[in-house]
Motif scaffolding. Structure first.
Motif, mmCIF file in Angstrom:
data_model
loop_
_atom_site.group_PDB
_atom_site.id
_atom_site.type_symbol
_atom_site.label_atom_id
_atom_site.label_comp_id
_atom_site.label_asym_id
_atom_site.label_seq_id
_atom_site.Cartn_x
_atom_site.Cartn_y
_atom_site.Cartn_z
ATOM 1 N N THR A 5 0.832 -1.190 0.000
ATOM 2 C CA THR A 5 0.000 0.000 0.000
ATOM 3 C C THR A 5 0.862 1.233 0.000
ATOM 4 O O THR A 5 1.965 1.244 0.516
ATOM 5 N N ILE A 47 -1.324 -0.472 -4.502
ATOM 6 C CA ILE A 47 -2.526 0.346 -4.345
ATOM 7 C C ILE A 47 -2.128 1.689 -3.761
ATOM 8 O O ILE A 47 -1.397 1.760 -2.776
ATOM 9 N N VAL A 80 -3.930 0.307 -8.662
ATOM 10 C CA VAL A 80 -5.247 0.806 -8.261
ATOM 11 C C VAL A 80 -5.029 2.079 -7.456
ATOM 12 O O VAL A 80 -4.144 2.130 -6.612
ATOM 13 N N VAL A 165 -12.539 5.242 -7.205
ATOM 14 C CA VAL A 165 -11.591 4.152 -7.392
ATOM 15 C C VAL A 165 -11.207 4.086 -8.863
ATOM 16 O O VAL A 165 -12.074 4.072 -9.747
ATOM 17 N N LYS A 167 -8.535 2.140 -11.835
ATOM 18 C CA LYS A 167 -7.697 0.989 -12.176
ATOM 19 C C LYS A 167 -6.810 1.359 -13.358
ATOM 20 O O LYS A 167 -7.266 1.980 -14.323
ATOM 21 N N VAL A 175 -10.278 -5.931 -11.481
ATOM 22 C CA VAL A 175 -10.569 -5.217 -10.240
ATOM 23 C C VAL A 175 -12.035 -4.814 -10.301
ATOM 24 O O VAL A 175 -12.449 -4.108 -11.227
#
Length: 244
Positions: A5, A47, A80, A165, A167, A175
């Motif tokens: 992350t 992410i 992401v 969100v 991608k 995703v």
């Protein structure tokens, strides 16, 4: 192999981004700090998270600046990217209706972010399970992941919370947002959450909130109620992120 992350936070509404980003790269973990190794089709998934009390900075130039500075400081393109805004002004003229808020802010701001993220696709629908006596089907629904655009906040002026969100277009792994819920607490505070499925089975709960910090007791009560609400609504992925 683990999901990594990148946590990016922005607390103030200054015109400069200098010193406003704080990054950590860790194994994806729940709020109790347990690490979890995640294997997804033979590769790490990166992410990125941007969390910002956006206020009145709702324009294309600020979105461009936000994304440019994020990419510059991290020198990476996450697979992401989650953009979580708090302190979104709910204008009195909107009259607090969700339809108007969706039309005049949610989609418009999502389009601005999309203009800045040309190598990404916005995930603006989720697969909602529809069950009947005879069958269960999945139907794509608009995500519209926001909270506190209600009559109370609209009539008196208030603040909303929104989540987007994205991608990366070249990411070969699917995703898919599969579950969305929200709760407006009073006229300004609340939380919204989306569960994202990466690959065939791995899910992540992403919570966007704006906690009250009047005193420690009030903050703890808010957090405990939020965690209870997440359990009741069956948000219990092994990986969870709370932003705000």
């Amino acid at each position: 192999m683990s999901i990594n992350t990148q946590r990016t936070t922005r607390r103030n509404m200054n015109d400069s981004w200098d010193g406003e980003f704080d990054e950590s790269r860790t194994r994806f973990s729940r709020s109790n700090a347990r690490s979890r190794s995640i294997n997804i089709m033979g590769r790490n998934i990166l992410i990125g998270f941007i969390s910002w009390n956006i206020g009145d900075n709702i324009n294309q130039n600020k979105m461009n600046e936000l994304i440019t500075e994020y990419m510059k400081q991290h020198n990476s393109n996450p697979d992401v990217l989650v953009v979580a805004f708090q302190e979104v002004p709910v204008d009195v003229s909107m009259r607090g209706t969700r339809a108007t808020f969706k039309e005049k802010f949610y989609k418009t701001t999502g389009d601005m972010l999309s203009n800045s993220l040309t190598h990404y696709t916005i995930l603006d629908t989720y697969e909602k399970n529809t069950s009947s006596f005879f069958t269960t089907t999945n139907k794509a629904k608009n995500m519209n992941l926001f909270t506190c655009a209600n009559i109370v906040s609209g009539a008196g002026g208030g603040y909303g919370i929104v989540t987007y969100v994205f991608k990366r277009k070249t990411l070969p792994i699917p995703v898919l947002p599969i579950k969305v819920a929200e709760r407006c607490v009073g006229s300004t505070k609340g939380y919204c959450v989306v569960t994202i499925q990466i690959g065939d089975t791995q899910t992540i709960d992403i919570v966007n909130t704006h906690m009250p910090f009047k005193d420690e007791q009030k903050t703890k009560a808010f957090v405990n109620e939020m965690l209870r609400w997440l359990r009741v609504h069956e948000f219990h992925s092994d990986s969870q992120v709370i932003l705000g």
